[in-house]
Motif scaffolding. Structure first.
Motif, mmCIF file in Angstrom:
data_model
loop_
_atom_site.group_PDB
_atom_site.id
_atom_site.type_symbol
_atom_site.label_atom_id
_atom_site.label_comp_id
_atom_site.label_asym_id
_atom_site.label_seq_id
_atom_site.Cartn_x
_atom_site.Cartn_y
_atom_site.Cartn_z
ATOM 1 N N PRO A 78 48.805 44.988 47.876
ATOM 2 C CA PRO A 78 48.739 45.263 46.380
ATOM 3 C C PRO A 78 47.285 45.359 46.051
ATOM 4 O O PRO A 78 46.336 45.010 46.755
ATOM 5 N N GLY A 79 47.357 46.057 44.842
ATOM 6 C CA GLY A 79 45.974 46.409 44.186
ATOM 7 C C GLY A 79 46.131 47.064 42.785
ATOM 8 O O GLY A 79 47.281 47.368 42.363
ATOM 9 N N PRO A 80 44.948 46.933 42.163
ATOM 10 C CA PRO A 80 45.179 47.312 40.803
ATOM 11 C C PRO A 80 45.418 48.529 40.436
ATOM 12 O O PRO A 80 45.492 49.017 39.077
ATOM 13 N N ARG A 82 47.757 50.205 41.403
ATOM 14 C CA ARG A 82 49.016 50.082 41.084
ATOM 15 C C ARG A 82 49.519 49.218 40.480
ATOM 16 O O ARG A 82 50.228 47.943 40.953
ATOM 17 N N VAL A 84 51.952 46.955 38.189
ATOM 18 C CA VAL A 84 53.288 46.575 38.043
ATOM 19 C C VAL A 84 53.529 45.983 36.658
ATOM 20 O O VAL A 84 53.317 44.809 36.223
ATOM 21 N N LEU A 91 54.051 37.193 32.021
ATOM 22 C CA LEU A 91 52.786 36.853 31.395
ATOM 23 C C LEU A 91 52.411 35.245 31.693
ATOM 24 O O LEU A 91 53.223 34.547 32.035
ATOM 25 N N LEU A 92 51.232 35.027 31.518
ATOM 26 C CA LEU A 92 50.865 33.564 31.953
ATOM 27 C C LEU A 92 51.092 32.900 30.631
ATOM 28 O O LEU A 92 50.357 33.087 29.507
ATOM 29 N N MET A 103 42.324 38.855 30.883
ATOM 30 C CA MET A 103 42.173 38.332 32.355
ATOM 31 C C MET A 103 42.429 39.491 33.099
ATOM 32 O O MET A 103 41.486 39.373 34.184
ATOM 33 N N ALA A 104 43.227 40.359 32.995
ATOM 34 C CA ALA A 104 43.486 41.409 34.018
ATOM 35 C C ALA A 104 42.188 42.339 33.744
ATOM 36 O O ALA A 104 41.547 42.863 34.877
ATOM 37 N N LYS A 107 39.197 41.172 35.157
ATOM 38 C CA LYS A 107 38.953 41.148 36.804
ATOM 39 C C LYS A 107 38.683 42.562 37.058
ATOM 40 O O LYS A 107 37.944 42.623 38.281
ATOM 41 N N VAL A 108 39.578 43.428 36.772
ATOM 42 C CA VAL A 108 39.706 44.900 37.277
ATOM 43 C C VAL A 108 38.370 45.468 36.893
ATOM 44 O O VAL A 108 38.050 46.416 37.537
ATOM 45 N N ARG A 153 49.064 45.051 29.527
ATOM 46 C CA ARG A 153 48.317 44.546 30.538
ATOM 47 C C ARG A 153 48.169 45.328 31.644
ATOM 48 O O ARG A 153 47.237 45.739 32.224
ATOM 49 N N ILE A 157 44.114 48.001 32.929
ATOM 50 C CA ILE A 157 43.601 48.043 34.073
ATOM 51 C C ILE A 157 43.495 49.536 34.649
ATOM 52 O O ILE A 157 43.162 49.725 35.663
#
Lengths: 265, 271
Positions: A78-80, A82, A84, A91-92, A103-104, A107-108, A153, A157
């Protein structure tokens, strides 16, 4: 200009080991090329392995045979690139709408300054019309709004491919239509390569450039590929009388309910 | 609403009156058993049945006559210090251990049998062994509390980790979180309410255990004090001690509950 081999699935197979029984082959022999900025739907009866296929593209699940290449690079996890959009939005729940997206992005895109980060998050909050709810927790907003956050979200990214696993499946039909409009409007502004898993014929025709029809499992594979030659932007009401729309619908319906009807549904 | 409030006040008072009744009955049957009135005097001061002026235990809780004779406040403080020392060490060791057991199947297989075996052992069974190791009352009491507190913390932390929805973990995978980011941003927010439940259980048991442990170790502390008053034939003080232990335990649980709620995202912004 668009890379013809943007995303390439080569002879994909997924088999499961079941102790004491022969292997269960869920998906086999899937070859597919997806062009940049193309929107494709994968449609099929439940159990046809369409979600499995999506999970393999996302890297959350690994195929047992074949290869997936994104811009010539093999997908191994997995990776940003792609992103999803999950069916249940994922959602958190302890983060607000804004924080979930932040948050996303943080990070990215760690290189963004504080202001750039804020601007980017807010841009995507606005894109899905959620400015009024950006400080709400997921539990305080409706299912459709949650799914919009999920889309924001994922898009924030800047993925190369947006993967949507029955993104509107859990929503009522009005909300679903509303979200389809959102998605088409966003797509007009920000070109993305999108793969949508769906079991809704109208949704597939309305949203896609191509519809991939899967045969029933086990050993599910691509049965037919349908080109949807409808100009964009598309209007769901006007389309009802469009002969191309009717042709596409009928082609899918006939595939699903005549050629590959499923008895137990 | 008013009726509800009246019930909340009147009904406990009825039970209180009944308790006093039972107590008076026992006092009238058992020779030398303290009566409610004489216990009240022993607690808050006054003139007892023999006409002697009595300074109540609670009237002067802060006195220090010498190292072996201190007011009730110091006894409670000594017990609380031991409980919190052992409890905090248990958190420092137990939470990471619980995270490991919850996150890794290998760690679970490695530790689970021992957690299951040691968890049901009465902490007091450890006490002689710990006394033998440390040869020190304070260390023994603290380490007994540590052994008491650690199991619920490990078990509940691991439970919290296992409660993390695979969907959240998929989000972490797509975003390529490092293991530390995964723990900090996904696992801990879910697990923290469970960890606090474990801590609340631990603290409750620790407070139960400290009283018994201090009766065995002696020195100072509310448990030792109660036992000492038994040896001094101050039966009033035993009853006062019981009530104090109850009230302190209740307050500890109340505070722990409030702290737990504060860190529980499900209860934030509601109320």
């Amino acid at each position: 200009m668009a890379d013809q081999k943007f995303l390439h699935l080569e002879n994909i197979e997924k088999r499961f080991h079941i102790p004491g029984k022969p292997d269960y082959v869920a998906v086999t022999n899937v070859d597919l090329e997806i062009k940049q900025n193309e929107i494709i739907s994968i449609i099929g009866h439940s159990g046809c392995g369409k979600s499995t296929l999506l999970n393999m593209i996302s890297g959350l699940d690994m195929q047992t045979g074949g290869y997936i290449f994104l811009q010539g690079k093999e997908v191994v996890g997995p990776g940003p690139d792609r992103a999803v959009v999950f069916q249940n939005h994922s959602l958190l729940p302890w983060l607000t709408v804004y924080q979930n997206i932040e948050m996303a992005v943080k990070k990215v895109m760690p290189e963004l300054s504080k202001d750039e980060l804020k601007a980017r998050v807010e841009k995507f909050v606005t894109m899905v019309n959620l400015d009024h709810a950006k400080d709400k927790l997921p539990d305080e907003i409706s299912g459709g709004m949650k799914q919009r956050v999920g889309i924001a979200r994922a898009l924030a990214i800047k993925p190369k491919v947006l993967l949507m696993d029955e993104p509107f499946g859990a929503l009522d039909s009005l909300t679903r239509a509303n979200l389809q409009e959102h998605l088409m409007r966003i797509q007009q502004n920000v070109q993305n390569t999108v793969i949508i898993i769906t079991h809704d014929v109208d949704e597939a025709v309305l949203l896609s450039d191509r519809v991939i029809m899967m045969t029933n499992g086990p050993e599910a594979t691509i049965g037919e590929i349908l080109e949807v030659n409808l100009p964009r932007p598309r209007d769901r009401v006007a389309l009802q009388k469009d002969p191309e729309y009717t042709r596409c619908r009928e082609a899918i319906l006939s595939f699903l309910y005549e050629k590959f009807a499923k008895e137990d549904e | 609403m008013k009726y509800e409030l009246a019930r909340k006040i009147v009904l406990p008072m009825l039970v209180f009156a009944a308790l006093i009744g039972v107590w008076s009955f026992i006092a009238s049957v058992v020779e030398n058993f303290p009566t409610p009135t004489s216990t009240y005097i022993a607690a808050f001061g006054g003139v007892d049945a023999d006409g002697n002026e009595v300074t109540g235990v609670l009237a002067d809780p802060f006195y220090i006559a010498n190292d072996d004779d201190k007011g009730i406040f110091w006894q409670i403080l000594a017990s609380l210090e031991r409980v919190f020392s052992g409890f905090i060490i248990a958190i420092i060791v137990g939470v990471p251990l619980g995270l490991m057991v919850g996150m890794s199947k290998s760690a679970q297989y490695a530790f689970d049998p021992f957690i299951q075996i040691f968890k049901p052992v009465s902490p007091l069974a450890w006490l002689p062994l710990l006394l033998f190791i440390f040869q020190d009352i304070n260390m023994t009491a603290i380490s007994t509390i540590f052994v008491t507190s650690i199991w619920p913390i490990i078990v509940n932390t691991a439970l919290g980790v296992r409660n993390v929805s695979p969907d959240y973990l998929n989000v972490a995978k797509v975003l390529q979180f490092t293991p530390i980011e995964k723990v900090r941003k996904i696992i801990l927010p879910v697990a923290v309410p469970f960890i606090f439940t474990g801590m609340r259980l631990s603290l409750g048991i620790a407070w139960l255990v400290i009283v018994a442990a201090e009766m065995l170790t002696g020195g100072i502390g509310i448990g030792f004090w109660i036992w000492d008053e038994y040896n001094n034939l101050n039966y009033h003080h035993i009853i006062i001690g019981i009530i104090i232990v109850g009230v302190v335990g209740f307050l500890l649980d109340l505070i722990m509950g409030k702290i737990a709620d504060y860190f529980d995202y499900r209860k934030k912004g509601r109320a």
